[in-house]
Design a protein around this motif. Structure first.
Motif, PDB file in Angstrom:
ATOM      1  N   PRO A 183      72.705 -11.639 -14.776  1.00 25.21           N
ATOM      2  CA  PRO A 183      72.214 -11.629 -16.164  1.00 25.21           C
ATOM      3  C   PRO A 183      71.797 -10.244 -16.643  1.00 25.21           C
ATOM      4  O   PRO A 183      71.624 -10.034 -17.842  1.00 25.21           O
ATOM      5  CB  PRO A 183      71.014 -12.585 -16.117  1.00 25.21           C
ATOM      6  CG  PRO A 183      70.526 -12.493 -14.704  1.00 25.21           C
ATOM      7  CD  PRO A 183      71.763 -12.321 -13.865  1.00 25.21           C
ATOM      8  N   TYR A 184      71.644  -9.304 -15.700  1.00 21.34           N
ATOM      9  CA  TYR A 184      71.252  -7.945 -16.063  1.00 21.34           C
ATOM     10  C   TYR A 184      72.436  -6.978 -16.096  1.00 21.34           C
ATOM     11  O   TYR A 184      72.240  -5.770 -16.207  1.00 21.34           O
ATOM     12  CB  TYR A 184      70.173  -7.440 -15.110  1.00 21.34           C
ATOM     13  CG  TYR A 184      68.855  -8.163 -15.296  1.00 21.34           C
ATOM     14  CD1 TYR A 184      68.068  -7.931 -16.411  1.00 21.34           C
ATOM     15  CD2 TYR A 184      68.407  -9.103 -14.362  1.00 21.34           C
ATOM     16  CE1 TYR A 184      66.871  -8.605 -16.599  1.00 21.34           C
ATOM     17  CE2 TYR A 184      67.213  -9.777 -14.538  1.00 21.34           C
ATOM     18  CZ  TYR A 184      66.450  -9.519 -15.662  1.00 21.34           C
ATOM     19  OH  TYR A 184      65.266 -10.192 -15.836  1.00 21.34           O
ATOM     20  N   SER A 185      73.659  -7.494 -15.989  1.00 24.06           N
ATOM     21  CA  SER A 185      74.826  -6.632 -16.146  1.00 24.06           C
ATOM     22  C   SER A 185      74.934  -6.217 -17.610  1.00 24.06           C
ATOM     23  O   SER A 185      74.437  -6.919 -18.509  1.00 24.06           O
ATOM     24  CB  SER A 185      76.088  -7.373 -15.721  1.00 24.06           C
ATOM     25  OG  SER A 185      76.364  -8.435 -16.616  1.00 24.06           O
ATOM     26  N   PRO A 186      75.567  -5.084 -17.905  1.00 24.75           N
ATOM     27  CA  PRO A 186      75.641  -4.607 -19.290  1.00 24.75           C
ATOM     28  C   PRO A 186      76.220  -5.633 -20.264  1.00 24.75           C
ATOM     29  O   PRO A 186      75.702  -5.811 -21.366  1.00 24.75           O
ATOM     30  CB  PRO A 186      76.523  -3.360 -19.185  1.00 24.75           C
ATOM     31  CG  PRO A 186      76.307  -2.872 -17.799  1.00 24.75           C
ATOM     32  CD  PRO A 186      76.143  -4.101 -16.961  1.00 24.75           C
ATOM     33  N   LYS A 187      77.292  -6.330 -19.855  1.00 29.63           N
ATOM     34  CA  LYS A 187      77.916  -7.300 -20.755  1.00 29.63           C
ATOM     35  C   LYS A 187      76.994  -8.482 -21.026  1.00 29.63           C
ATOM     36  O   LYS A 187      76.905  -8.968 -22.162  1.00 29.63           O
ATOM     37  CB  LYS A 187      79.236  -7.785 -20.151  1.00 29.63           C
ATOM     38  CG  LYS A 187      80.042  -8.683 -21.083  1.00 29.63           C
ATOM     39  CD  LYS A 187      81.381  -9.062 -20.461  1.00 29.63           C
ATOM     40  CE  LYS A 187      82.183  -9.989 -21.380  1.00 29.63           C
ATOM     41  NZ  LYS A 187      83.486 -10.370 -20.762  1.00 29.63           N
ATOM     42  N   ALA A 188      76.287  -8.955 -19.999  1.00 28.74           N
ATOM     43  CA  ALA A 188      75.362 -10.070 -20.188  1.00 28.74           C
ATOM     44  C   ALA A 188      74.180  -9.666 -21.054  1.00 28.74           C
ATOM     45  O   ALA A 188      73.762 -10.409 -21.953  1.00 28.74           O
ATOM     46  CB  ALA A 188      74.877 -10.584 -18.832  1.00 28.74           C
ATOM     47  N   VAL A 189      73.640  -8.495 -20.804  1.00 26.72           N
ATOM     48  CA  VAL A 189      72.509  -8.008 -21.596  1.00 26.72           C
ATOM     49  C   VAL A 189      72.905  -7.894 -23.059  1.00 26.72           C
ATOM     50  O   VAL A 189      72.169  -8.306 -23.962  1.00 26.72           O
ATOM     51  CB  VAL A 189      72.005  -6.653 -21.055  1.00 26.72           C
ATOM     52  CG1 VAL A 189      70.988  -6.030 -22.002  1.00 26.72           C
ATOM     53  CG2 VAL A 189      71.388  -6.844 -19.672  1.00 26.72           C
ATOM     54  N   ARG A 190      74.094  -7.333 -23.311  1.00 27.95           N
ATOM     55  CA  ARG A 190      74.555  -7.169 -24.687  1.00 27.95           C
ATOM     56  C   ARG A 190      74.765  -8.526 -25.353  1.00 27.95           C
ATOM     57  O   ARG A 190      74.359  -8.745 -26.497  1.00 27.95           O
ATOM     58  CB  ARG A 190      75.858  -6.357 -24.701  1.00 27.95           C
ATOM     59  CG  ARG A 190      76.318  -5.962 -26.102  1.00 27.95           C
ATOM     60  CD  ARG A 190      75.366  -4.968 -26.724  1.00 27.95           C
ATOM     61  NE  ARG A 190      75.665  -4.715 -28.114  1.00 27.95           N
ATOM     62  CZ  ARG A 190      74.870  -4.025 -28.941  1.00 27.95           C
ATOM     63  NH1 ARG A 190      73.722  -3.533 -28.490  1.00 27.95           N
ATOM     64  NH2 ARG A 190      75.204  -3.832 -30.199  1.00 27.95           N
ATOM     65  N   ALA A 191      75.423  -9.452 -24.641  1.00 28.15           N
ATOM     66  CA  ALA A 191      75.706 -10.772 -25.211  1.00 28.15           C
ATOM     67  C   ALA A 191      74.430 -11.564 -25.474  1.00 28.15           C
ATOM     68  O   ALA A 191      74.409 -12.440 -26.344  1.00 28.15           O
ATOM     69  CB  ALA A 191      76.631 -11.557 -24.285  1.00 28.15           C
ATOM     70  N   SER A 192      73.375 -11.267 -24.734  1.00 28.35           N
ATOM     71  CA  SER A 192      72.113 -11.989 -24.935  1.00 28.35           C
ATOM     72  C   SER A 192      71.432 -11.607 -26.245  1.00 28.35           C
ATOM     73  O   SER A 192      70.540 -12.309 -26.712  1.00 28.35           O
ATOM     74  CB  SER A 192      71.150 -11.719 -23.777  1.00 28.35           C
ATOM     75  OG  SER A 192      70.474 -10.473 -23.924  1.00 28.35           O
ATOM     76  N   MET A 193      71.846 -10.493 -26.826  1.00 30.12           N
ATOM     77  CA  MET A 193      71.267 -10.015 -28.097  1.00 30.12           C
ATOM     78  C   MET A 193      69.740  -9.929 -28.035  1.00 30.12           C
ATOM     79  O   MET A 193      69.034 -10.288 -28.962  1.00 30.12           O
ATOM     80  CB  MET A 193      71.711 -10.908 -29.254  1.00 30.12           C
ATOM     81  CG  MET A 193      73.205 -10.845 -29.523  1.00 30.12           C
ATOM     82  SD  MET A 193      73.773  -9.176 -29.953  1.00 30.12           S
ATOM     83  CE  MET A 193      73.031  -8.975 -31.566  1.00 30.12           C
ATOM     84  N   GLY A 194      69.241  -9.500 -26.893  1.00 28.44           N
ATOM     85  CA  GLY A 194      67.800  -9.318 -26.725  1.00 28.44           C
ATOM     86  C   GLY A 194      67.103 -10.475 -26.050  1.00 28.44           C
ATOM     87  O   GLY A 194      65.936 -10.350 -25.656  1.00 28.44           O
ATOM     88  N   ALA A 195      67.797 -11.618 -25.870  1.00 24.89           N
ATOM     89  CA  ALA A 195      67.148 -12.778 -25.255  1.00 24.89           C
ATOM     90  C   ALA A 195      66.787 -12.526 -23.803  1.00 24.89           C
ATOM     91  O   ALA A 195      65.889 -13.186 -23.267  1.00 24.89           O
ATOM     92  CB  ALA A 195      68.055 -14.001 -25.361  1.00 24.89           C
ATOM     93  N   ILE A 196      67.460 -11.588 -23.136  1.00 27.05           N
ATOM     94  CA  ILE A 196      67.120 -11.261 -21.753  1.00 27.05           C
ATOM     95  C   ILE A 196      65.673 -10.807 -21.637  1.00 27.05           C
ATOM     96  O   ILE A 196      65.047 -10.954 -20.579  1.00 27.05           O
ATOM     97  CB  ILE A 196      68.076 -10.178 -21.188  1.00 27.05           C
ATOM     98  CG1 ILE A 196      67.865  -9.978 -19.690  1.00 27.05           C
ATOM     99  CG2 ILE A 196      67.911  -8.861 -21.946  1.00 27.05           C
ATOM    100  CD1 ILE A 196      68.223 -11.152 -18.833  1.00 27.05           C
ATOM    101  N   PHE A 197      65.119 -10.296 -22.716  1.00 27.42           N
ATOM    102  CA  PHE A 197      63.724  -9.846 -22.706  1.00 27.42           C
ATOM    103  C   PHE A 197      62.752 -10.968 -23.070  1.00 27.42           C
ATOM    104  O   PHE A 197      61.542 -10.786 -22.962  1.00 27.42           O
ATOM    105  CB  PHE A 197      63.545  -8.689 -23.689  1.00 27.42           C
ATOM    106  CG  PHE A 197      64.378  -7.477 -23.371  1.00 27.42           C
ATOM    107  CD1 PHE A 197      64.100  -6.695 -22.263  1.00 27.42           C
ATOM    108  CD2 PHE A 197      65.456  -7.122 -24.177  1.00 27.42           C
ATOM    109  CE1 PHE A 197      64.870  -5.593 -21.953  1.00 27.42           C
ATOM    110  CE2 PHE A 197      66.226  -6.012 -23.880  1.00 27.42           C
ATOM    111  CZ  PHE A 197      65.939  -5.240 -22.767  1.00 27.42           C
ATOM    112  N   ALA A 198      63.274 -12.109 -23.523  1.00 27.50           N
ATOM    113  CA  ALA A 198      62.399 -13.184 -23.996  1.00 27.50           C
ATOM    114  C   ALA A 198      62.455 -14.430 -23.127  1.00 27.50           C
ATOM    115  O   ALA A 198      61.477 -15.187 -23.068  1.00 27.50           O
ATOM    116  CB  ALA A 198      62.774 -13.561 -25.438  1.00 27.50           C
TER     117      ALA A 198
END
Length: 246
Positions: free
Chosen positions: A135-150
């Motif tokens: 989930p912390y790969s660049p593509k996953a982080v980008r696709a999350s649109m910031g949700a990885i931080f929430a």
């Protein structure tokens, strides 16, 4: 301080490794996010950057870099004005009351999109099972649109929160009908039971053993054979949030 001008700067080399190598991210427990929207989402969520960089003269916070040097570490085709390095955060265990479990979802774009949907529908956690993308790969982080931080991410353990609903194309009951069973279960408890939604990859689906052990097996009634994992999770989360919780 003078802007970084060389693409061979040691700090930039380290960022390239984080972007390109999962093993490096796992070793250091760090990851890269880029773009003003993602960094703003991190700020709102209270994630301090370990390092922050910006295009020279942009007026954005961070160490200034000449555009060509920043482009050399960017994963965006159109380039970016800012990026930052963050420490990974993993929940110690999958969390209720509404958890999404992904099994074998190897496309990082799908994992990121599930995180985004999880945030949109108030899910408490996304748990990553065997074969799922970082989930912390660049593509996953980008696709999350910031949700990885929430939305907390967790490595899946044997015990998932509450009742489990295995989403299997063409099997079990329509997902909306699961809500007709759950209120009777909830009535026997002081608080509504937690839920974990089990999602498999589009082709392989969930392992038979995982489906057999689930409390409920359900499908999304559609005209075609299947949806990809992210779309299925989005539709299912919408349906689950409409179900009675008590």
């Amino acid at each position: 301080m003078m802007p970084i001008t060389s693409q061979h700067n040691q700090r930039l080399k380290e960022i390239r490794k984080l972007r390109q190598r999962r093993r490096e991210r796992e070793r250091s427990a760090r990851f890269v996010a880029e773009g003003e929207d993602l960094l703003a989402a991190a700020d709102v969520a209270g994630w301090p950057a370990l390092e922050r960089f910006c295009v020279a003269g942009s007026g954005l916070p961070g160490v200034e870099i000449e555009p060509s040097a920043l482009a050399s570490i960017s994963g965006l085709a159109s380039g970016t004005r800012t990026l930052a390095v963050y420490q990974e955060r993993w929940a110690p265990e999958p969390l209720g009351p509404l958890c999404v479990y992904l099994h074998g979802v190897s496309d990082p774009g799908n994992v990121g999109a599930v995180l985004r949907s999880a945030e949109a529908f108030g899910a408490s956690c996304v748990a990553l099972g065997p074969g799922s993308a970082d989930p912390y790969s660049p593509k996953a982080v980008r696709a999350s649109m910031g949700a990885i931080f929430a939305v907390p991410a967790a490595a899946a353990l044997d015990d998932l929160p509450g009742e489990t609903i295995a989403l299997v194309a063409g099997s079990g009951v329509p997902l909306a009908d699961v809500g007709n069973v759950r209120p009777h279960i909830a009535a026997q408890r002081r608080t509504p039971p937690a839920l974990t939604l089990l999602i498999g990859a589009e082709r392989e689906g969930l392992p038979d053993a995982l489906t057999a052990a689930a409390d409920h097996v359900a499908h999304i009634p559609i005209a075609t054979h299947s949806l990809n994992a992210a779309m299925a999770a989005t539709v299912a989360l919408y349906e689950l949030t409409r179900m009675p919780r008590a």
